[in-house]
Scaffold this motif. Sequence first.
Motif, PDB file in Angstrom:
ATOM      1  N   LYS A  57       1.154   1.380 -10.400  1.00 14.13           N
ATOM      2  CA  LYS A  57      -0.140   0.705 -10.570  1.00 14.13           C
ATOM      3  C   LYS A  57      -1.147   1.621 -11.255  1.00 14.13           C
ATOM      4  O   LYS A  57      -1.955   1.173 -12.075  1.00 14.13           O
ATOM      5  CB  LYS A  57      -0.689   0.261  -9.215  1.00 14.13           C
ATOM      6  CG  LYS A  57       0.034  -0.910  -8.618  1.00 14.13           C
ATOM      7  CD  LYS A  57      -0.597  -1.303  -7.296  1.00 14.13           C
ATOM      8  CE  LYS A  57       0.120  -2.455  -6.646  1.00 14.13           C
ATOM      9  NZ  LYS A  57      -0.488  -2.825  -5.361  1.00 14.13           N
ATOM     10  N   THR A  58      -1.115   2.896 -10.932  1.00 13.65           N
ATOM     11  CA  THR A  58      -2.030   3.856 -11.549  1.00 13.65           C
ATOM     12  C   THR A  58      -1.749   3.986 -13.039  1.00 13.65           C
ATOM     13  O   THR A  58      -2.678   4.011 -13.854  1.00 13.65           O
ATOM     14  CB  THR A  58      -1.898   5.231 -10.872  1.00 13.65           C
ATOM     15  OG1 THR A  58      -2.125   5.086  -9.479  1.00 13.65           O
ATOM     16  CG2 THR A  58      -2.896   6.222 -11.438  1.00 13.65           C
ATOM     17  N   ASP A  59      -0.472   4.054 -13.406  1.00 13.14           N
ATOM     18  CA  ASP A  59      -0.109   4.143 -14.824  1.00 13.14           C
ATOM     19  C   ASP A  59      -0.546   2.899 -15.584  1.00 13.14           C
ATOM     20  O   ASP A  59      -1.041   2.978 -16.707  1.00 13.14           O
ATOM     21  CB  ASP A  59       1.390   4.366 -14.976  1.00 13.14           C
ATOM     22  CG  ASP A  59       1.831   5.733 -14.482  1.00 13.14           C
ATOM     23  OD1 ASP A  59       0.960   6.637 -14.370  1.00 13.14           O
ATOM     24  OD2 ASP A  59       3.035   5.901 -14.205  1.00 13.14           O
ATOM     25  N   GLU A  60      -0.357   1.723 -14.967  1.00 13.85           N
ATOM     26  CA  GLU A  60      -0.789   0.477 -15.608  1.00 13.85           C
ATOM     27  C   GLU A  60      -2.300   0.461 -15.799  1.00 13.85           C
ATOM     28  O   GLU A  60      -2.801   0.043 -16.844  1.00 13.85           O
ATOM     29  CB  GLU A  60      -0.356  -0.728 -14.775  1.00 13.85           C
ATOM     30  CG  GLU A  60       1.128  -0.994 -14.800  1.00 13.85           C
ATOM     31  CD  GLU A  60       1.526  -2.097 -13.830  1.00 13.85           C
ATOM     32  OE1 GLU A  60       0.637  -2.720 -13.208  1.00 13.85           O
ATOM     33  OE2 GLU A  60       2.736  -2.346 -13.696  1.00 13.85           O
ATOM     34  N   PRO A  66     -11.105  -0.618 -18.827  1.00 15.92           N
ATOM     35  CA  PRO A  66     -11.657  -0.703 -17.469  1.00 15.92           C
ATOM     36  C   PRO A  66     -11.635  -2.135 -16.937  1.00 15.92           C
ATOM     37  O   PRO A  66     -11.926  -3.087 -17.656  1.00 15.92           O
ATOM     38  CB  PRO A  66     -13.090  -0.206 -17.638  1.00 15.92           C
ATOM     39  CG  PRO A  66     -13.060   0.633 -18.851  1.00 15.92           C
ATOM     40  CD  PRO A  66     -12.020   0.047 -19.749  1.00 15.92           C
ATOM     41  N   ALA A  67     -11.277  -2.253 -15.673  1.00 11.73           N
ATOM     42  CA  ALA A  67     -11.156  -3.572 -15.054  1.00 11.73           C
ATOM     43  C   ALA A  67     -12.522  -4.182 -14.795  1.00 11.73           C
ATOM     44  O   ALA A  67     -13.492  -3.476 -14.502  1.00 11.73           O
ATOM     45  CB  ALA A  67     -10.399  -3.449 -13.747  1.00 11.73           C
ATOM     46  N   GLY A  68     -12.583  -5.503 -14.892  1.00 14.29           N
ATOM     47  CA  GLY A  68     -13.825  -6.208 -14.602  1.00 14.29           C
ATOM     48  C   GLY A  68     -14.029  -6.354 -13.109  1.00 14.29           C
ATOM     49  O   GLY A  68     -13.141  -6.077 -12.295  1.00 14.29           O
ATOM     50  N   LEU A  69     -15.206  -6.829 -12.746  1.00 11.23           N
ATOM     51  CA  LEU A  69     -15.569  -6.954 -11.337  1.00 11.23           C
ATOM     52  C   LEU A  69     -14.644  -7.919 -10.607  1.00 11.23           C
ATOM     53  O   LEU A  69     -14.196  -7.635  -9.500  1.00 11.23           O
ATOM     54  CB  LEU A  69     -17.027  -7.413 -11.212  1.00 11.23           C
ATOM     55  CG  LEU A  69     -17.538  -7.635  -9.790  1.00 11.23           C
ATOM     56  CD1 LEU A  69     -17.506  -6.329  -9.020  1.00 11.23           C
ATOM     57  CD2 LEU A  69     -18.939  -8.198  -9.809  1.00 11.23           C
ATOM     58  N   GLU A  74     -10.425  -8.943  -6.574  1.00  9.55           N
ATOM     59  CA  GLU A  74      -9.160  -9.584  -6.204  1.00  9.55           C
ATOM     60  C   GLU A  74      -8.167  -8.554  -5.677  1.00  9.55           C
ATOM     61  O   GLU A  74      -7.505  -8.775  -4.657  1.00  9.55           O
ATOM     62  CB  GLU A  74      -8.564 -10.301  -7.419  1.00  9.55           C
ATOM     63  CG  GLU A  74      -9.285 -11.558  -7.812  1.00  9.55           C
ATOM     64  CD  GLU A  74      -8.779 -12.137  -9.122  1.00  9.55           C
ATOM     65  OE1 GLU A  74      -7.756 -11.619  -9.640  1.00  9.55           O
ATOM     66  OE2 GLU A  74      -9.400 -13.080  -9.634  1.00  9.55           O
ATOM     67  N   GLU A  75      -8.050  -7.429  -6.365  1.00  2.65           N
ATOM     68  CA  GLU A  75      -7.113  -6.386  -5.925  1.00  2.65           C
ATOM     69  C   GLU A  75      -7.565  -5.762  -4.605  1.00  2.65           C
ATOM     70  O   GLU A  75      -6.742  -5.442  -3.750  1.00  2.65           O
ATOM     71  CB  GLU A  75      -6.978  -5.303  -7.001  1.00  2.65           C
ATOM     72  CG  GLU A  75      -6.266  -5.762  -8.250  1.00  2.65           C
ATOM     73  CD  GLU A  75      -4.799  -6.064  -8.014  1.00  2.65           C
ATOM     74  OE1 GLU A  75      -4.153  -5.344  -7.226  1.00  2.65           O
ATOM     75  OE2 GLU A  75      -4.302  -7.029  -8.618  1.00  2.65           O
ATOM     76  N   SER A  76      -8.863  -5.589  -4.450  1.00  8.99           N
ATOM     77  CA  SER A  76      -9.374  -4.956  -3.228  1.00  8.99           C
ATOM     78  C   SER A  76      -9.190  -5.856  -2.021  1.00  8.99           C
ATOM     79  O   SER A  76      -8.992  -5.373  -0.900  1.00  8.99           O
ATOM     80  CB  SER A  76     -10.854  -4.621  -3.393  1.00  8.99           C
ATOM     81  OG  SER A  76     -11.031  -3.665  -4.399  1.00  8.99           O
ATOM     82  N   ASN A  77      -9.257  -7.155  -2.206  1.00  6.91           N
ATOM     83  CA  ASN A  77      -9.125  -8.080  -1.084  1.00  6.91           C
ATOM     84  C   ASN A  77      -7.686  -8.208  -0.596  1.00  6.91           C
ATOM     85  O   ASN A  77      -7.448  -8.777   0.459  1.00  6.91           O
ATOM     86  CB  ASN A  77      -9.659  -9.460  -1.471  1.00  6.91           C
ATOM     87  CG  ASN A  77     -11.165  -9.455  -1.580  1.00  6.91           C
ATOM     88  OD1 ASN A  77     -11.832  -8.644  -0.954  1.00  6.91           O
ATOM     89  ND2 ASN A  77     -11.708 -10.350  -2.375  1.00  6.91           N
ATOM     90  N   LYS A  78      -6.725  -7.674  -1.323  1.00  4.99           N
ATOM     91  CA  LYS A  78      -5.324  -7.732  -0.906  1.00  4.99           C
ATOM     92  C   LYS A  78      -5.018  -6.764   0.233  1.00  4.99           C
ATOM     93  O   LYS A  78      -4.020  -6.930   0.925  1.00  4.99           O
ATOM     94  CB  LYS A  78      -4.401  -7.419  -2.091  1.00  4.99           C
ATOM     95  CG  LYS A  78      -4.387  -8.498  -3.140  1.00  4.99           C
ATOM     96  CD  LYS A  78      -3.448  -8.127  -4.255  1.00  4.99           C
ATOM     97  CE  LYS A  78      -3.473  -9.165  -5.357  1.00  4.99           C
ATOM     98  NZ  LYS A  78      -2.606  -8.761  -6.478  1.00  4.99           N
ATOM     99  N   GLY A  79      -5.822  -5.743   0.412  1.00  6.65           N
ATOM    100  CA  GLY A  79      -5.523  -4.762   1.454  1.00  6.65           C
ATOM    101  C   GLY A  79      -6.692  -3.842   1.687  1.00  6.65           C
ATOM    102  O   GLY A  79      -7.851  -4.242   1.636  1.00  6.65           O
ATOM    103  N   LEU A  80      -6.390  -2.575   1.953  1.00  6.18           N
ATOM    104  CA  LEU A  80      -7.419  -1.589   2.276  1.00  6.18           C
ATOM    105  C   LEU A  80      -8.300  -1.259   1.082  1.00  6.18           C
ATOM    106  O   LEU A  80      -9.505  -1.122   1.200  1.00  6.18           O
ATOM    107  CB  LEU A  80      -6.767  -0.305   2.790  1.00  6.18           C
ATOM    108  CG  LEU A  80      -5.970  -0.451   4.074  1.00  6.18           C
ATOM    109  CD1 LEU A  80      -5.242   0.826   4.380  1.00  6.18           C
ATOM    110  CD2 LEU A  80      -6.876  -0.834   5.203  1.00  6.18           C
TER     111      LEU A  80
END
Length: 118
Positions: A57-60, A66-69, A74-80
């Motif tokens: 995921k880090t390499d991707e 830079p990712a949008g808000l 969405e990614e943050s709501n999947k886990g910690l």
Amino acid sequence: MKIIASVFSMLRPVRFLVVAFTCALILLSNAFPAFAIDSYQSDQTEGTTQLLDIQRKTDEAAKEPPAGLKKVQEESNKGLNEVQGDADIDKQKRPENSQSATSAEDNVKKLLDKVTGK
């Protein structure tokens, strides 16, 4: 002065026992350093799989702009958090799984109550 000298002369056998006990403790602690080895033994590849996924995921993320808000949320709501996801979520202490835990302040109060006899 004679009283102090007589007290020290009476403590010589005790001093020898304290020194002998300390030497034995040092010897045993060096001879058997890992009594905790009987605890949970994890599989050697157990953490590697999670780390490889995080590295992927880090390499991707490094290759993309830079990712949008919305994507970050969405990614943050999947886990910690965005990168870690829900890896080891069951091992971490959170308010949801720590309801029965006592605070350090409560532990100290209980100890002081025991000491003072209240």
